[in-house]
Scaffold this motif. Structure first.
Motif, short mmCIF file in Angstrom:
data_model
loop_
_atom_site.label_atom_id
_atom_site.label_comp_id
_atom_site.label_asym_id
_atom_site.label_seq_id
_atom_site.Cartn_x
_atom_site.Cartn_y
_atom_site.Cartn_z
N GLU A 196 41.27 31.20 39.73
CA GLU A 196 40.93 30.91 41.12
C GLU A 196 41.83 29.86 41.75
O GLU A 196 41.86 29.71 42.98
CB GLU A 196 39.47 30.44 41.20
CG GLU A 196 38.45 31.52 40.90
CD GLU A 196 38.14 31.72 39.44
OE1 GLU A 196 37.08 32.29 39.12
OE2 GLU A 196 38.95 31.30 38.56
N HIS A 197 42.56 29.12 40.92
CA HIS A 197 43.44 28.06 41.42
C HIS A 197 44.91 28.40 41.25
O HIS A 197 45.77 27.55 41.48
CB HIS A 197 43.13 26.75 40.68
CG HIS A 197 41.71 26.31 40.82
ND1 HIS A 197 41.27 25.51 41.85
CD2 HIS A 197 40.61 26.59 40.07
CE1 HIS A 197 39.96 25.31 41.72
NE2 HIS A 197 39.55 25.95 40.66
N GLN A 198 45.20 29.63 40.84
CA GLN A 198 46.58 30.08 40.62
C GLN A 198 47.29 29.19 39.60
O GLN A 198 48.49 28.93 39.69
CB GLN A 198 47.36 30.12 41.94
CG GLN A 198 46.75 31.02 42.99
CD GLN A 198 46.77 32.50 42.59
OE1 GLN A 198 47.79 33.09 42.39
NE2 GLN A 198 45.57 33.08 42.46
N ASN A 199 46.56 28.76 38.57
CA ASN A 199 47.13 27.90 37.55
C ASN A 199 48.05 28.65 36.60
O ASN A 199 47.83 29.83 36.30
CB ASN A 199 46.02 27.25 36.72
CG ASN A 199 45.35 26.10 37.43
OD1 ASN A 199 46.01 25.29 38.06
ND2 ASN A 199 44.04 26.01 37.34
N GLU A 200 49.06 27.95 36.11
CA GLU A 200 49.93 28.49 35.07
C GLU A 200 49.24 28.40 33.71
O GLU A 200 49.25 29.35 32.92
CB GLU A 200 51.25 27.72 35.03
CG GLU A 200 52.21 28.21 33.95
CD GLU A 200 53.50 27.41 33.93
OE1 GLU A 200 54.46 27.88 33.29
OE2 GLU A 200 53.56 26.33 34.54
N TYR A 201 48.66 27.24 33.42
CA TYR A 201 47.89 27.05 32.20
C TYR A 201 46.41 27.04 32.57
O TYR A 201 46.02 26.44 33.58
CB TYR A 201 48.30 25.76 31.50
CG TYR A 201 49.76 25.75 31.10
CD1 TYR A 201 50.22 26.57 30.07
CD2 TYR A 201 50.68 24.96 31.79
CE1 TYR A 201 51.56 26.58 29.72
CE2 TYR A 201 52.03 24.97 31.45
CZ TYR A 201 52.46 25.78 30.41
OH TYR A 201 53.79 25.80 30.07
N LEU A 202 45.58 27.69 31.73
CA LEU A 202 44.20 27.95 32.12
C LEU A 202 43.20 27.34 31.16
O LEU A 202 43.45 27.27 29.95
CB LEU A 202 43.95 29.47 32.15
CG LEU A 202 44.88 30.33 33.00
CD1 LEU A 202 44.54 31.79 32.81
CD2 LEU A 202 44.75 29.95 34.46
#
Length: 601
Positions: free
Chosen positions: A40-46
């Motif tokens: 939902e935050h367009q993160n690279e690492y999750l």
């Protein structure tokens, strides 16, 4: 903090999880579903709770996608994960294809009339536009769904992270949050916007001078914010993350609210001009803003540029972080050059040894990414990650490539060194020296205001181009200040990029060369853009770079005859500075080794 390596394929992943997803597709009348890596935050690492692609397929890389159809499925991974994806994903259950180019091609082959669902919270409008064109070409339909079928099928989904959110002191940030909010708010006003919706955790961490622990390898709090042009803000944060001193740290102009309050807050923006980034924020926000009657101003995240152009305090923090990290690297390189040359350890032991030296600094908060250790042929795979089925021992006569970094309160580091194991061959020395020549060119270059990384990229490649060689990754990426190790909008690459390099931007300098099936070479330092200053006899002031990373470059791999006199002078000066900055941080055998490693060519 110790990283794990048992991320091999588990053939039951697809066999167990695909039927569960397909059952939910049937319940929702879908013929397929898009499973992006991004959350939902367009993160690279999750966080584990948001790594839907890993749950569906077993693939744990930081970039990729999946498509689940009723009768077939595919996983898409980029060139960094060529080995890893095949080690982790069951090829009997999934087609394994290239990311991102093969995704629209795959969707364009969807059956005519098929309905392919997507979760609007997980895709940006820009990314969706490409996929929608491909689906339309197939005569199929791309449909938003209110309930993610993967989330329903994932019965044992981990809880969302609730790491404490803590102040990031001005001693490290260099500017108060109030000052940042006023500055960015003025930019909104200048752009004709009343407010901005911020969804990138890195921007929120930077703007409010806070850090968290919701995301591995990056000190991010998962949150959203609405910033008004007057500098006031609403910050949507899980109450379980709020530490006792956080409200007073944020001040009276910042209202702390729950994530459940966000839809109503977006609806409150009715009639206002709201800036939001179509490349970073999910389609859900655009849908909600339009439904609320707000005027959407599509523009880049207003925090991205001020976050990328570091202030004097952040730059000095990066210098100190790199000296600290450089001492850890010196200890590690000494170990590789002595003990490891005899014992020939495997990549697992190499990664753990480097991490132990970083931990010994007493200041390491986390790695900045999973350490890359490529022995021999594995080093020829850019951004290779050791997984159980691919781990190799180093071998005499080959090369070892190690790329890693640390997260410290005062800065984020990222360094690559390539080391000879035994005596290097003439070919290895030739290729290494050509990479080094490109690296030096990208260090000493001067350039006028307005120059982009795209315009500089060829300088790093020219020594290899002249020999008919090249590498297939970018030359440099932006780096955050105790934030993401990959940070835009600046980059140095063949691909066009319109963002000029601005004073204070930190970028990597990492040309390479890779001989498939044999070995790889990469040399990486971080460097910061310096103010534009005159050159004697010149007509325009020119920016340049200040090197931040200090660690020896393997002299045994340098073919001195290939270097120009100026390049030799540079190398001697660089190694002298390494000894000056890192020498006082180490002692005994390591100090003696460092003196030899930094001796003039």
């Amino acid at each position: 903090m110790r990283q794990t390596f048992d991320e091999t394929t588990e053939p039951s992943f697809g066999a167990r999880h695909l039927p569960l997803v397909r059952e939910q597709l049937k319940a929702q009348g879908l013929d397929g579903f898009l499973v992006p890596h991004e959350d939902e935050h367009q993160n690279e690492y999750l966080p584990a709770a948001n790594d839907r692609l890993a749950w569906v397929s077993g693939f744990t890389g930081s970039a990729g996608a999946g498509v689940v159809m009723t009768d077939r499925a595919a996983v898409f991974a980029d060139g960094r994960y060529t080995v890893q994806v095949r080690a982790q994903v069951d090829a009997d259950q999934f087609d394994i294809l290239s990311y991102p180019d093969d995704v629209p091609t795959y969707l364009a082959r969807a059956p005519k009339g098929a309905v392919i669902g997507y979760d609007p919270r997980l895709h940006s409008p820009d990314a969706l536009a490409v996929l929608r064109r491909a689906v339309n070409k197939a005569g199929a339909e791309l449909k938003p769904v209110p309930i993610n079928p993967v989330d329903v099928a994932w019965a044992e989904r981990p809880a969302q992270p609730q790491a404490p959110v803590v102040p990031h002191p001005e001693a490290y940030a260099g500017e108060t949050s109030a000052s940042k909010r006023a500055r960015v708010g003025q930019g909104l006003d200048d752009a004709g916007a009343d407010a901005a919706v911020l969804t990138a955790p890195s921007s929120i961490a930077w703007l409010f001078n806070i850090r968290g622990g919701d995301v591995i390898r990056t000190p991010l709090p998962l949150a959203q914010a609405i910033l008004s042009a007057d500098g006031s803000a609403r910050l949507f944060l899980d109450p379980a993350k709020v530490t006792g001193d956080l409200p007073s740290w944020l001040g009276n102009q910042v209202s702390l609210e729950k994530p459940d309050d966000l839809p109503a807050a977006v609806a409150d923006l009715k009639g206002r001009r709201v800036l939001i980034d179509p490349a970073q924020s999910s389609a859900w926000y655009f849908d909600q803003l339009e439904a609320a009657g707000a005027t959407v101003v599509r523009a880049a995240d207003p925090c991205a540029l001020p976050r990328a152009a570091k202030n004097a305090v952040e730059i000095e923090g990066s210098r100190q972080a790199h000296i600290r990290d450089g001492a850890a690297i010196a200890n590690f390189l000494h170990w590789v050059d002595t003990e490891a040359q005899q014992t020939l350890p495997d990549e697992r032991a190499i990664v753990e040894k480097l991490e132990s030296f970083r931990e010994a600094t007493g200041a390491l908060k986390d790695l900045s990414f999973d350490t890359i250790a490529g022995a021999g042929p594995n080093g020829a795979l850019p951004h290779y990650k050791p997984v159980t089925s691919t781990i190799r021992r180093i071998e005499t006569g080959s090369l070892l490539l190690v790329d890693g970094g640390g997260q410290y309160l005062d800065g984020t580091t990222d360094i690559t060194r390539t080391m000879a194991i035994g005596n290097p061959t003439a070919e290895q020395k030739d290729r290494f020296t050509r990479v080094l020549k490109g690296h030096i060119a990208m260090t000493v270059v001067r350039f006028p205001a307005g120059t982009t990384g795209h315009q500089l990229d060829a300088l790093a490649r020219l020594p290899m181009w002249m020999a008919g060689l090249d590498y297939d990754h970018g030359t440099g990426h932006g780096v955050g200040s105790y934030l993401g190790v990959h940070e835009g909008p600046q980059r140095i690459a063949k691909a066009a990029n319109t963002q000029p390099l601005l004073e204070g931007m930190i970028v990597s300098n990492e040309p390479g060369y890779y001989k498939p099936g044999h070995w790889g070479i990469r040399i990486e330092n971080l460097q910061v853009v310096t103010p534009a200053t005159p050159i004697e006899g010149g007509e325009r002031p020119m920016h340049g770079f200040e090197v931040l990373t200090f660690a020896p470059i393997d002299r045994r791999l340098i073919e001195v005859g290939l270097l120009t006199p100026d390049e030799r002078t540079y190398m001697d000066a660089y190694h002298a500075e390494v000894l000056d900055k890192i020498g006082p941080q180490v002692g005994g055998d390591v100090r003696a080794w460092l003196e030899a490693a930094c001796a003039p060519l």
